[in-house]
Enzyme design. Structure first.
Site, PDB file in Angstrom:
ATOM      1  N   LEU A   1       0.834  -1.202   0.000  1.00 31.11           N
ATOM      2  CA  LEU A   1       0.000   0.000   0.000  1.00 31.11           C
ATOM      3  C   LEU A   1       0.872   1.257   0.000  1.00 31.11           C
ATOM      4  CD1 LEU A   1      -2.869   1.234   0.245  1.00 31.11           C
ATOM      5  CD2 LEU A   1      -2.652   1.035   2.725  1.00 31.11           C
TER       6      LEU A   1
ATOM      7  N   GLU B   1       3.454   4.271  -0.345  1.00 31.08           N
ATOM      8  CA  GLU B   1       4.263   4.859  -1.432  1.00 31.08           C
ATOM      9  C   GLU B   1       5.009   6.059  -0.859  1.00 31.08           C
ATOM     10  OE1 GLU B   1       1.688   5.888  -4.659  1.00 31.08           O
ATOM     11  OE2 GLU B   1       0.903   3.849  -4.829  1.00 31.08           O
TER      12      GLU B   1
ATOM     13  N   GLN C   1      18.243  -1.628  30.345  1.00 34.98           N
ATOM     14  CA  GLN C   1      18.750  -0.989  31.565  1.00 34.98           C
ATOM     15  C   GLN C   1      19.125  -2.036  32.622  1.00 34.98           C
ATOM     16  OE1 GLN C   1      19.063   2.138  31.141  1.00 34.98           O
ATOM     17  NE2 GLN C   1      19.896   2.695  33.134  1.00 34.98           N
TER      18      GLN C   1
ATOM     19  N   GLU D   1       1.514  -0.160  10.278  1.00 32.85           N
ATOM     20  CA  GLU D   1       0.061  -0.307  10.492  1.00 32.85           C
ATOM     21  C   GLU D   1      -0.525   0.942  11.116  1.00 32.85           C
ATOM     22  OE1 GLU D   1      -1.879  -3.349  10.014  1.00 32.85           O
ATOM     23  OE2 GLU D   1      -0.099  -3.702   8.809  1.00 32.85           O
TER      24      GLU D   1
HETATM   25  C1  LIG Z   1       9.955  -1.968   8.417  1.00 34.70           C
HETATM   26  C2  LIG Z   1       8.706  -1.431   7.772  1.00 34.70           C
HETATM   27  C3  LIG Z   1       7.761  -2.327   7.272  1.00 34.70           C
HETATM   28  C4  LIG Z   1       6.624  -1.832   6.626  1.00 34.70           C
HETATM   29  N1  LIG Z   1       5.740  -2.737   6.061  1.00 34.70           N
HETATM   30  C5  LIG Z   1       4.740  -2.255   5.259  1.00 34.70           C
HETATM   31  C6  LIG Z   1       3.932  -3.165   4.491  1.00 34.70           C
HETATM   32  O1  LIG Z   1       4.089  -4.397   4.552  1.00 34.70           O
HETATM   33  N2  LIG Z   1       2.994  -2.632   3.667  1.00 34.70           N
HETATM   34  C7  LIG Z   1       2.787  -1.289   3.552  1.00 34.70           C
HETATM   35  O2  LIG Z   1       1.934  -0.886   2.768  1.00 34.70           O
HETATM   36  N3  LIG Z   1       3.518  -0.409   4.303  1.00 34.70           N
HETATM   37  C8  LIG Z   1       4.493  -0.861   5.131  1.00 34.70           C
HETATM   38  N4  LIG Z   1       5.263   0.012   5.857  1.00 34.70           N
HETATM   39  C9  LIG Z   1       4.980   1.449   5.790  1.00 34.70           C
HETATM   40  C10 LIG Z   1       4.420   2.004   7.107  1.00 34.70           C
HETATM   41  O3  LIG Z   1       3.096   1.565   7.293  1.00 34.70           O
HETATM   42  C11 LIG Z   1       4.565   3.533   7.055  1.00 34.70           C
HETATM   43  O4  LIG Z   1       5.961   3.802   7.166  1.00 34.70           O
HETATM   44  C12 LIG Z   1       3.789   4.215   8.158  1.00 34.70           C
HETATM   45  O5  LIG Z   1       2.403   4.099   7.956  1.00 34.70           O
HETATM   46  C13 LIG Z   1       4.138   5.712   8.289  1.00 34.70           C
HETATM   47  O6  LIG Z   1       4.166   6.339   7.060  1.00 34.70           O
HETATM   48  P1  LIG Z   1       5.448   7.250   6.659  1.00 34.70           P
HETATM   49  O7  LIG Z   1       6.640   6.404   6.910  1.00 34.70           O
HETATM   50  O8  LIG Z   1       5.252   7.785   5.301  1.00 34.70           O
HETATM   51  O9  LIG Z   1       5.442   8.403   7.729  1.00 34.70           O
HETATM   52  P2  LIG Z   1       4.666   9.815   7.598  1.00 34.70           P
HETATM   53  O10 LIG Z   1       3.237   9.573   7.261  1.00 34.70           O
HETATM   54  O11 LIG Z   1       5.460  10.723   6.724  1.00 34.70           O
HETATM   55  O12 LIG Z   1       4.754  10.331   9.093  1.00 34.70           O
HETATM   56  C14 LIG Z   1       5.880  11.017   9.632  1.00 34.70           C
HETATM   57  C15 LIG Z   1       5.488  11.518  11.021  1.00 34.70           C
HETATM   58  O13 LIG Z   1       4.409  12.473  10.912  1.00 34.70           O
HETATM   59  C16 LIG Z   1       3.329  12.044  11.713  1.00 34.70           C
HETATM   60  N5  LIG Z   1       2.067  12.442  11.087  1.00 34.70           N
HETATM   61  C17 LIG Z   1       1.687  12.303   9.781  1.00 34.70           C
HETATM   62  N6  LIG Z   1       0.470  12.784   9.588  1.00 34.70           N
HETATM   63  C18 LIG Z   1       0.036  13.243  10.790  1.00 34.70           C
HETATM   64  C19 LIG Z   1      -1.180  13.831  11.266  1.00 34.70           C
HETATM   65  N7  LIG Z   1      -2.236  14.047  10.467  1.00 34.70           N
HETATM   66  N8  LIG Z   1      -1.255  14.179  12.578  1.00 34.70           N
HETATM   67  C20 LIG Z   1      -0.217  13.949  13.418  1.00 34.70           C
HETATM   68  N9  LIG Z   1       0.945  13.381  13.035  1.00 34.70           N
HETATM   69  C21 LIG Z   1       1.067  13.017  11.745  1.00 34.70           C
HETATM   70  C22 LIG Z   1       3.482  10.533  11.835  1.00 34.70           C
HETATM   71  O14 LIG Z   1       2.796  10.022  12.958  1.00 34.70           O
HETATM   72  C23 LIG Z   1       4.988  10.405  11.937  1.00 34.70           C
HETATM   73  O15 LIG Z   1       5.382  10.650  13.255  1.00 34.70           O
HETATM   74  C24 LIG Z   1       6.399  -0.444   6.543  1.00 34.70           C
HETATM   75  C25 LIG Z   1       7.338   0.449   7.067  1.00 34.70           C
HETATM   76  C26 LIG Z   1       8.489  -0.028   7.656  1.00 34.70           C
HETATM   77  C27 LIG Z   1       9.516   0.960   8.153  1.00 34.70           C
END
Ligand SMILES: Cc1cc2nc3c(=O)[nH]c(=O)nc-3n(C[C@H](O)[C@H](O)[C@H](O)COP(=O)(O)OP(=O)(O)OC[C@H]3O[C@@H](n4cnc5c(N)ncnc54)[C@H](O)[C@@H]3O)c2cc1C
Length: 380
Positions: free
Chosen positions: A123, A125, A335, A362
């Site tokens: 999902l 990107e 710790q 998630e």
């Molecule tokens: C090891 C790993 C495995 C993964 N596996 C999968 C998978 O199998 N399938 C898949 O589809 N994805 C997967 N992901 C993706 C993962 O779900 C996303 O990284 C996650 O949802 C956060 O998105 P982002 O990294 O773009 O962070 P961002 O959305 O850019 O967030 C950055 C920060 O801003 C905060 N933030 C963003 N919007 C808001 C808001 N409206 N209010 C307050 N705070 C906000 C977030 O909480 C975070 O602290 C994986 C990621 C990792 C690192």
């Protein structure tokens, strides 16, 4: 009210516990160090029925939602990276097919998983992280096929999956209503695996880019109907949050067990460190956090079992609390181990790294709080 597992659940838990102690936990440090995915152990897990859990009975599936969560917890206790892979296959990816797939899709993909196939869920990107509907991956119809173009990032099992569930938009201006869900097999033309991330933890499970370059997908591999993809994705994520909570509980249990054992063995100032009040308080706080996390997790699993579907609030509460409790527990575990806890000789170093992602994938903790508050306030 009954806080006891039933006899069948207890027997299964004990079988999985033994399997994890013999086949998984002793190898976890090596798989972490060498970033190895244990294909042979996945086959063994399938042989003992772990990949049939909570799959439909007519395909040979067994066990209820609570039994499944118990298995996730135990596998994650032994090796969190393998737990992440297992959860991605069994819940995040397969929920979409089990709940919304056609008979032909179920006939092809469910038996494959029961035999131990790996599946991913693509999902996320570059511009669609927390804002999951903001997809740039496009699809269009071409004869009997759909054609997909775009790139997914951070996909668990990305490099190991035999097939995957992914999401693309027909027209970005339609917002979430333009999104559809597809099943892609790894040898479909135009599909390839891109960069594998170098991660902090969860080393056995890859987080990889998935590239769709004019990827041709038979029309029969659309899940549900066009435009239904976003609700399919959200439903899978809501359900799978209980599994991430169970992963966090499993990791926390391992860190807690290691800490209690270490505190009773390590001596400083002439006595076991477990006799020092500062250590006793940490152990007590860890025990309370662990129990509370487990209770919230089992309640959310019980709710899915009794109502047949995940609500938005309870799985988010379980995931939020369990992941942050696991953070506190792993922090204290390092710790209690002192300098040794900072070395790779002791499991708590790995558990501390593995735990961190449970607060991010998630849906981040911020997204869980948002989800919970929206359910409580019911503001549009
Ligand atoms: C090891 C790993 C495995 C993964 N596996 C999968 C998978 O199998 N399938 C898949 O589809 N994805 C997967 N992901 C993706 C993962 O779900 C996303 O990284 C996650 O949802 C956060 O998105 P982002 O990294 O773009 O962070 P961002 O959305 O850019 O967030 C950055 C920060 O801003 C905060 N933030 C963003 N919007 C808001 C808001 N409206 N209010 C307050 N705070 C906000 C977030 O909480 C975070 O602290 C994986 C990621 C990792 C690192």
């Amino acid at each position: 009210m009954d806080f006891e597992l039933n006899e069948e659940q207890k027997m299964f838990q004990s079988m999985v516990r033994d399997f994890v102690d013999n086949e998984i936990a002793p190898c976890a440090a090596t798989w972490d160090e060498e970033e190895l995915f244990p294909h042979d152990v996945v086959k063994k897990m399938a042989e003992v029925g772990l990949y049939g859990l909570h799959m439909p009975e007519e395909y040979g599936g067994t066990g209820d939602d609570i039994t499944f969560v118990l298995a996730v917890e135990e596998i994650s206790r032994g090796c969190a990276g393998l737990g992440a892979s297992y959860v991605t296959t069994m819940s995040l990816a397969m929920n979409s097919i089990v709940s919304h797939g056609s008979k032909e899709q179920k006939d092809r993909y469910i038996p494959w998983v029961i035999e131990g196939a790996n599946v991913s869920f693509g999902l996320t990107e570059a511009m669609a992280g927390s804002d999951v509907a903001n997809l740039d991956t496009r699809y269009e119809r071409d004869g009997d096929d759909f054609v997909l173009n775009g790139t997914k990032i951070f996909i668990t099992n990305g490099a190991e999956a035999d097939f995957l569930v992914t999401f693309a938009t027909k027209d970005k201006s339609l917002g979430y209503k333009g999104i559809s869900a597809f099943i892609i097999e790894k040898d479909f033309p135009g599909f390839s695996i891109g960069k594998k991330e170098k991660k902090m933890g969860m080393h056995p499970a890859s987080a990889a880019e998935l590239v769709f370059d004019n990827c041709r997908v038979p029309a029969a591999n659309l899940i549900g109907h066009e435009g239904q993809g976003f609700s399919i994705a959200l439903e899978s994520i809501d359900t799978c949050r209980v599994c991430v909570a169970a992963q966090a509980v499993g990791i926390a249990q391992a860190a807690y067990d290691a800490s209690v054992a270490y505190a009773k063995e390590r001596k400083q100032f002439g006595v076991e460190i477990a006799r020092h009040q500062g250590i006793q308080f940490m152990i007590a706080d860890m025990a309370v956090d662990l129990d509370a996390a487990r209770l919230l997790t089992y309640r959310a699993a019980w709710q899915i079992q009794t109502t047949g579907k995940a609500s938005a609030k309870e799985p988010a509460m379980a995931k939020l609390f369990a992941s942050e409790a696991a953070h506190r527990i792993c922090h204290r575990a390092v710790q209690i181990h002192g300098g040794y806890g900072y070395t790779r000789e002791f499991d708590v170093e790995r558990l501390y790294r593995d735990q961190r992602i449970t607060e991010i994938y998630e849906g981040t903790s911020e997204m869980q709080r948002w989800t919970i508050a929206r359910q409580i306030t019911a503001l549009k």
